[in-house]
Scaffold this motif. Sequence first.
Motif, short mmCIF file in Angstrom:
data_model
loop_
_atom_site.label_atom_id
_atom_site.label_comp_id
_atom_site.label_asym_id
_atom_site.label_seq_id
_atom_site.Cartn_x
_atom_site.Cartn_y
_atom_site.Cartn_z
N GLU A 89 0.83 -1.21 0.00
CA GLU A 89 0.00 0.00 0.00
C GLU A 89 0.86 1.26 0.00
O GLU A 89 0.55 2.24 -0.69
CB GLU A 89 -0.94 -0.01 1.21
N HIS A 120 2.41 1.53 -3.52
CA HIS A 120 1.39 1.90 -4.51
C HIS A 120 0.97 3.35 -4.36
O HIS A 120 0.76 4.07 -5.36
CB HIS A 120 0.19 0.97 -4.39
N SER A 121 0.86 3.80 -3.12
CA SER A 121 0.49 5.20 -2.88
C SER A 121 1.57 6.15 -3.41
O SER A 121 1.26 7.17 -4.05
CB SER A 121 0.28 5.43 -1.38
#
Length: 669
Positions: A476, A479-480
Amino acid sequence: MEVYTVTVATGTSEYSGTNNYIYLTLVGEKGESERTLLDNPGLDFCRGAVDKYKVSSSSPLGSLLMVRLEKQKYWVEDNWFCRYVKVEPAGGTHVLTFPCYRWLVGDMKMEIREGTAKTLRDDISPQLLAHRKAELQERQKTYRWVTWAPGIPRCIDAKTESDLPQDVRFDNEKRSDFKHSLHYALLELSLKKLALKFGKSWTDLDDFKRIFWKLRSPVAEYCMDHWKEDWFFGYQCLNGSNPRMITRCTKLPENFPVTPDMVQRSMAPKTNLDVELKAGNIYILDYAIIDGIPSNTIRGKLQYIAAPICLLYQHPDGNLMPIAIQVEQTPGPSNPIFLPTDPPFAWLLAKTWVRHAEFQMFQVLSHLLRTHLVMEVFCVATLRQLPAVHPIYKLLAPHMRYTLEINCRGRTQLISADGIFKKVVSTGGEGLLVLAQREYKTLSYRSLQPFHDFADRGVSQLPNYFYREYSLMLWEAIHSFVSGIVSLYYQSDHDVQEDEELRAWLSDVSQEGFKELPNFGLPQDLSTKEELCTVLSVAIFIGTVQHAATNNGQFDWCAWVPNTPCTMRQPPPEDKDATMELIMATLPDVSQSCVQMAITWHLGRAQPDAVPLGHYAEENFTDDQAVELIDKFRGELKEIEEHIIKNNEGVEPPYLILLPSRMENSITI
């Protein structure tokens, strides 16, 4: 007359400096400055130097487009590594940065662009467009695809690491450390006169302690003390060297005839196998892919390979427990199902055969194929299809450091016909390649995305699965970060679709790198920003988190050789009459044990020049917004680190492999 202040930074690694002539020319939209000799040969451009000069132009240059660097031999040929050039116009209010981070080898000329990241549509100057095209044409001559072996991902065209361009080679310090660390490990063992005992078995299990000396770790010692215990066997399926193998079992395979009565004593009170299958508390390890793999012959002696099936039960007490093992795939009287209620030596031997299969799976498939070889495809495609000014090149460059050289060394020194695997591993030689080819046929883009992988294996609810918990947190964060970078340079899905360089990059990945894998599942055309973000996140995740999960703990889990043996010297058991003598004759001999311990220490240890995830020694991005996103990414990684450390307080053994500070930004080992 216009006068510019020019700052030139030389690399900080050994032999980065030069005593050759260095010339610099500023290239602007209205013309060029004087070609200026920057130094007195032998005095400037020392290792780590940041030197300042004045460069003049008889007429206005307008906006600066590029800096041209030239190196010429002075006395002897002496390569030079340039980090960056900064240019400040007279009376200027801002400084322009021109990232370089390249070697100038021999008498050569190089033009580097100002650091603002630009896609192809951002460039309107014919001069800059021509520079982009020329850069890629030159790179495509330098970085070429080749098929090392059929049925696996394609790789860089280099027979050995010495054939690679200097820009992707190890620094001298890394090269020296890599060469000497394995020699050091083997020397430590040779001092005890152990490594020379070819073919000699250990007398008993305690004898393996003789190779625990300076090469040790807290987790390896914990493993030595607890490796026989069933709960620890189950723990390693979740958080050991191969944490992506375990799968939820909803129906027993037809070739694994376990009955509820067989395992009833392993179950909690008032339940049975059928109930627990329906409840989702039964898991399986099935090594069918290893069945029939050609066995290695080491010093004239045939080694042995088996393809076990292991059933595990998520016990209400929180432990994942093995409850049944079949050592080979075909059931029958000579292939019994081993149970925890069997004689202790029989159950221990069966578990050891599973752990031997684990060694092959994690080294060849989870580690080599699914991180090293897959990441190499992204590296080669990036070098061939994206110019240095492209934002996606700038994003991926830190995650490609050293990967091409370590892979070349792996092909020549580790998995080659006469490499280390051939000398000590049961799948060494032909078996290794056959195993990789089998897995490659089923490799999918979907399986490289962690959230899909966990869901498809049915393990999203398994407790104490720290690898799953931490890797999803890191996914996460990655990906952010990637989404933020992509949104800076692509305002819409249409911008992604129209980027010809990006399309060429993706085509190189899928049509060249994964040429023999038509069902890989990677989108042939990127139609949305989200698709681009996912592809880039997958590449970065593989080269950082996934590699760390399979590489960094291999000494912890393999140093105590009986826990994860590299080879087996006797055939799989046909009955349950196991003895300690049989176990010792089956496990690796003294010499093989020494090499296993040395090579897993060499490959799994922390690298002295490691760059942790989120840290960028080379500042390719100069845009303020991009730099802010990098800082934000580091902050998120720090929070994850604090969470992992807190979660591991009082936990034995601790699972710290995925600490961002211990995870490299690229595959370097």
